[in-house]
Design an enzyme around this catalytic site. Structure first.
Site, PDB file in Angstrom:
ATOM      1  N   SER A 108      -9.671 -12.364  23.102  1.00  7.52           N
ATOM      2  CA  SER A 108     -10.546 -12.387  21.930  1.00  7.52           C
ATOM      3  C   SER A 108      -9.967 -11.572  20.774  1.00  7.52           C
ATOM      4  O   SER A 108      -9.378 -10.509  20.964  1.00  7.52           O
ATOM      5  CB  SER A 108     -11.927 -11.837  22.306  1.00  7.52           C
ATOM      6  OG  SER A 108     -12.737 -11.688  21.153  1.00  7.52           O
ATOM      7  N   TYR A 131     -10.137 -15.205  14.413  1.00  4.34           N
ATOM      8  CA  TYR A 131     -11.045 -15.404  13.286  1.00  4.34           C
ATOM      9  C   TYR A 131     -10.236 -14.999  12.053  1.00  4.34           C
ATOM     10  O   TYR A 131      -9.464 -14.038  12.109  1.00  4.34           O
ATOM     11  CB  TYR A 131     -12.265 -14.495  13.366  1.00  4.34           C
ATOM     12  CG  TYR A 131     -13.219 -14.767  14.481  1.00  4.34           C
ATOM     13  CD1 TYR A 131     -14.153 -15.789  14.399  1.00  4.34           C
ATOM     14  CD2 TYR A 131     -13.218 -13.967  15.628  1.00  4.34           C
ATOM     15  CE1 TYR A 131     -15.057 -16.015  15.425  1.00  4.34           C
ATOM     16  CE2 TYR A 131     -14.120 -14.187  16.660  1.00  4.34           C
ATOM     17  CZ  TYR A 131     -15.035 -15.212  16.555  1.00  4.34           C
ATOM     18  OH  TYR A 131     -15.927 -15.435  17.563  1.00  4.34           O
ATOM     19  N   HIS A 256     -19.783 -22.292  20.570  1.00 11.10           N
ATOM     20  CA  HIS A 256     -19.714 -20.828  20.551  1.00 11.10           C
ATOM     21  C   HIS A 256     -20.668 -20.214  21.582  1.00 11.10           C
ATOM     22  O   HIS A 256     -21.282 -19.177  21.343  1.00 11.10           O
ATOM     23  CB  HIS A 256     -20.039 -20.293  19.154  1.00 11.10           C
ATOM     24  CG  HIS A 256     -19.306 -19.039  18.783  1.00 11.10           C
ATOM     25  ND1 HIS A 256     -18.231 -19.017  17.931  1.00 11.10           N
ATOM     26  CD2 HIS A 256     -19.494 -17.746  19.152  1.00 11.10           C
ATOM     27  CE1 HIS A 256     -17.795 -17.779  17.778  1.00 11.10           C
ATOM     28  NE2 HIS A 256     -18.544 -16.974  18.523  1.00 11.10           N
TER      29      HIS A 256
END
Length: 368
Positions: A108, A131, A256
């Protein structure tokens, strides 16, 4: 002494007992009324299996490849944030468990452990989730650090221009812990933002996530890395076609974990739509709601090349650390192997669309 879990679902209660309420709620919760959170699981339960008999299943081969990397079974570890909230060893424990299971972990972007720590913890194939930060230089440096440290692909998560409304986090005033990967890249006060509605995590995302992202930004991402790029967060055939036209190397069908927009469809219910739109040009992976080996089998029958496991991995980590994560993956692998044997499928190539019946199939059949 509590009995050992016999299936993946039993780790959830062990995690509830092990974790502070704020952290358990963060991992377990979804957006708003959690309609999609429930539907992610229930949609799998409505799909029926159509087994074949009198097939030699004395040897079952579950191995496959993703982007050319061989794994022992089509079960990978999804990117999930803040593993040290579940266990002190954090993502290092998860990475070692993934390596021992001979599968791929997607680290992540919001990991507690640094990219370098995870890379040096064990020898394995790993992907890195991205992200895009409002400060593009921050994202560029993280991607390049991942590439330098041997990560093999970028999983670009595109369904979070803003953070979904997670009401458990608002009630609990969820705190966003400081992240080692951002040390020296972003000021410390970003991690201590006050959320107007209670969730400091939402305040952190609002301050840092780039909500101006569009398809053109794939060119920028390509310019900063030589790694293949998978796009995560696709739920429609329209976006699947755009992704292929834009030149991505793979698609992850994902809502998600039902944590962004409530009332989106369960991922398994739109998987076939995406697979058909892609037409075999790139691999399609799916996450969300997978709790049994039969779920993995159903996803493969509907066209997925592999699945990503999120919450069960966190629950295993919270309950038993590295051993818990390994147990979760092993349970799913064992159940998949049994499902293949009982369905007459000695290899993954034998799993076909004809091995499952969806609600749509049942509706069409009733009209004949």
């Amino acid at each position: 002494m509590a009995p050992e879990p016999v299936n993946v679902n039993e780790f959830k209660e062990l995690a509830r007992q092990a974790l502070p309420k704020m952290y358990f709620d963060y991992y377990a919760g979804g957006a708003e009324d959690e309609n999609t959170l429930r539907e992610n699981i229930e949609a799998y339960q409505r799909i029926r299996l159509r087994p074949r008999v009198l097939v030699d299943v004395s040897r079952i081969d579950m191995s496959t490849t993703v982007l050319g990397y061989k794994i022992s079974a089509p079960i990978m570890i999804a990117p999930t944030a803040y593993h040290q909230l579940a266990h002190p060893e954090g993502e290092v424990a998860t990475a070692r468990a993934a390596a021992s299971c001979d599968t791929i972990m997607v680290l992540s972007y919001m990991s507690n452990c640094a990219v370098e720590e995870v890379a040096s913890s064990c020898n394995a194939v790993r992907f890195y989730q991205l992200y895009v930060n409002k400060r593009r230089d921050v994202s560029a440096q993280l991607v390049q650090r991942a590439e330098r440290n041997g990560f093999k692909a970028i999983v670009w998560t595109v369904d979070a221009p803003r953070l979904g409304r997670r009401e458990a986090d608002i009630r609990n005033k969820m705190v966003a812990p400081q992240l080692k990967n951002f040390e020296g890249l972003m000021s410390a006060e970003v991690h201590t933002l006050r959320g107007d509605d209670g969730s400091k995590l939402e305040a952190f995302a609002r301050k840092t996530f780039d909500d101006s992202l569009c398809w053109e930004d794939l060119k920028w991402l390509r310019s900063i890395t030589n790694l293949p790029i998978l796009i995560k967060g696709v739920l429609t055939h329209e976006d699947a076609r755009k992704a292929v036209e834009a030149g991505v190397h793979g698609i992850v069908v994902s809502n998600h974990g039902a944590r962004q927009l409530d009332h989106t469809p369960a991922t398994i219910s739109v998987l076939e739509e995406v697979v058909q739109a892609v037409g075999g040009k790139v691999p399609v992976i799916v996450d969300g709601g997978i709790r049994r080996g039969t779920d993995v089998f159903k996803a493969l029958a509907l066209g997925a090349q592999a699945v990503l496991i999120g919450r069960p991995v966190i629950y295993g980590l919270a309950a038993m650390g590295q051993r818990g994560v390994k147990s979760v993956v092993k349970m799913l692998k064992n159940e998949l192997e049994l499902t293949m044997a009982l369905s007459g499928c000695p290899t993954l190539e034998h799993i076909t669309r004809s091995h499952v019946m969806t609600e749509r199939d049942s509706s069409l059949h009733s009209k004949l």
